[in-house]
Design a protein around this motif. Sequence first.
Motif, mmCIF file in Angstrom:
data_model
loop_
_atom_site.group_PDB
_atom_site.id
_atom_site.type_symbol
_atom_site.label_atom_id
_atom_site.label_comp_id
_atom_site.label_asym_id
_atom_site.label_seq_id
_atom_site.Cartn_x
_atom_site.Cartn_y
_atom_site.Cartn_z
ATOM 1 N N THR A 128 0.830 -1.208 0.000
ATOM 2 C CA THR A 128 0.000 0.000 0.000
ATOM 3 C C THR A 128 0.861 1.253 0.000
ATOM 4 O OG1 THR A 128 -1.730 -1.184 1.209
ATOM 5 C CG2 THR A 128 -1.841 1.230 1.235
ATOM 6 N N LEU A 129 1.888 1.271 0.828
ATOM 7 C CA LEU A 129 2.787 2.431 0.881
ATOM 8 C C LEU A 129 3.494 2.641 -0.458
ATOM 9 C CD1 LEU A 129 4.239 1.796 4.444
ATOM 10 C CD2 LEU A 129 2.837 3.756 3.770
ATOM 11 N N ARG A 130 3.938 1.539 -1.061
ATOM 12 C CA ARG A 130 4.592 1.641 -2.365
ATOM 13 C C ARG A 130 3.640 2.216 -3.410
ATOM 14 N NH1 ARG A 130 5.231 -1.726 -5.626
ATOM 15 N NH2 ARG A 130 4.363 -3.611 -4.732
ATOM 16 N N ALA A 131 2.408 1.723 -3.409
ATOM 17 C CA ALA A 131 1.414 2.195 -4.384
ATOM 18 C C ALA A 131 1.121 3.678 -4.174
ATOM 19 C CB ALA A 131 0.139 1.373 -4.269
ATOM 20 N N LYS A 132 0.972 4.088 -2.925
ATOM 21 C CA LYS A 132 0.704 5.505 -2.620
ATOM 22 C C LYS A 132 1.849 6.399 -3.078
ATOM 23 C CE LYS A 132 -2.928 7.156 -0.507
ATOM 24 N NZ LYS A 132 -4.009 7.688 -1.275
ATOM 25 N N ALA A 133 3.075 5.872 -3.003
ATOM 26 C CA ALA A 133 4.260 6.632 -3.422
ATOM 27 C C ALA A 133 4.543 6.459 -4.913
ATOM 28 C CB ALA A 133 5.474 6.192 -2.603
ATOM 29 N N SER A 134 3.692 5.699 -5.597
ATOM 30 C CA SER A 134 3.847 5.425 -7.042
ATOM 31 C C SER A 134 5.203 4.797 -7.356
ATOM 32 C CB SER A 134 3.643 6.697 -7.863
ATOM 33 O OG SER A 134 2.367 7.226 -7.649
ATOM 34 N N LEU A 135 5.581 3.818 -6.551
ATOM 35 C CA LEU A 135 6.859 3.127 -6.734
ATOM 36 C C LEU A 135 6.613 1.660 -7.058
ATOM 37 C CD1 LEU A 135 8.851 4.493 -3.661
ATOM 38 C CD2 LEU A 135 9.220 5.092 -6.063
ATOM 39 N N SER A 136 7.307 1.162 -8.044
ATOM 40 C CA SER A 136 7.281 -0.277 -8.331
ATOM 41 C C SER A 136 8.192 -0.976 -7.328
ATOM 42 C CB SER A 136 7.764 -0.546 -9.750
ATOM 43 O OG SER A 136 9.150 -0.263 -9.852
ATOM 44 N N GLN A 137 8.085 -2.289 -7.289
ATOM 45 C CA GLN A 137 8.991 -3.051 -6.428
ATOM 46 C C GLN A 137 10.441 -2.799 -6.836
ATOM 47 O OE1 GLN A 137 7.292 -6.927 -7.097
ATOM 48 N NE2 GLN A 137 6.336 -6.946 -5.071
ATOM 49 N N ALA A 138 10.687 -2.785 -8.133
ATOM 50 C CA ALA A 138 12.055 -2.566 -8.625
ATOM 51 C C ALA A 138 12.568 -1.182 -8.232
ATOM 52 C CB ALA A 138 12.107 -2.746 -10.142
ATOM 53 N N GLN A 139 11.724 -0.169 -8.345
ATOM 54 C CA GLN A 139 12.142 1.192 -7.990
ATOM 55 C C GLN A 139 12.466 1.299 -6.507
ATOM 56 O OE1 GLN A 139 8.567 3.000 -9.604
ATOM 57 N NE2 GLN A 139 9.790 4.169 -11.089
ATOM 58 N N LEU A 140 11.578 0.781 -5.658
ATOM 59 C CA LEU A 140 11.827 0.855 -4.222
ATOM 60 C C LEU A 140 13.068 0.049 -3.856
ATOM 61 C CD1 LEU A 140 11.111 1.826 -1.390
ATOM 62 C CD2 LEU A 140 9.564 -0.146 -1.190
ATOM 63 N N ALA A 141 13.194 -1.138 -4.429
ATOM 64 C CA ALA A 141 14.367 -1.973 -4.139
ATOM 65 C C ALA A 141 15.660 -1.228 -4.470
ATOM 66 C CB ALA A 141 14.279 -3.281 -4.919
ATOM 67 N N GLU A 142 15.677 -0.565 -5.613
ATOM 68 C CA GLU A 142 16.873 0.192 -6.000
ATOM 69 C C GLU A 142 17.132 1.335 -5.023
ATOM 70 O OE1 GLU A 142 18.502 2.972 -9.627
ATOM 71 O OE2 GLU A 142 17.084 1.382 -10.122
ATOM 72 N N MET A 143 16.076 2.013 -4.614
ATOM 73 C CA MET A 143 16.233 3.147 -3.692
ATOM 74 C C MET A 143 16.802 2.718 -2.340
ATOM 75 S SD MET A 143 12.709 5.225 -4.447
ATOM 76 C CE MET A 143 13.098 6.746 -3.601
ATOM 77 N N ILE A 144 16.410 1.534 -1.870
ATOM 78 C CA ILE A 144 16.839 1.107 -0.536
ATOM 79 C C ILE A 144 18.044 0.174 -0.579
ATOM 80 C CG2 ILE A 144 14.551 1.483 0.451
ATOM 81 C CD1 ILE A 144 14.204 -1.592 0.501
ATOM 82 N N GLY A 145 18.507 -0.143 -1.777
ATOM 83 C CA GLY A 145 19.744 -0.905 -1.902
ATOM 84 C C GLY A 145 19.619 -2.400 -1.710
#
Length: 97
Positions: free
Chosen positions: A19-36
């Motif tokens: 839900t948080l990812r969707a609200k931030a308009s982030l894909s799993q790949a995008q969030l994964a890259e951001m958090i390393g």
Amino acid sequence: MNENIKEKMIENMTNNLPTLRAKASLSQAQLAEMIGVSRQTLVAVENKKRKMSWSIFMSCFLVFHKNPETNLLMKVYDIYTNELDCYLSGTNSQDGE
């Protein structure tokens, strides 16, 4: 901050991560890259096949904290707690007292 409080925040983050990812308009790949981490690691955490570490929690927290909509949601979902706020500010809090 004691381990029980950390575990509860990690559990709440894990349960609400999609839900948080969707609200931030982030894909799993995008969030994964951001958090390393790898996308596979993030998928395993979201699917509860892998426990979220404190470092992944803090990385996700920082990403979602900067977004006004997800920052508010973290408070609603009891992820961004008074204990965490005290922990981050260096204020000594004994179990929220």
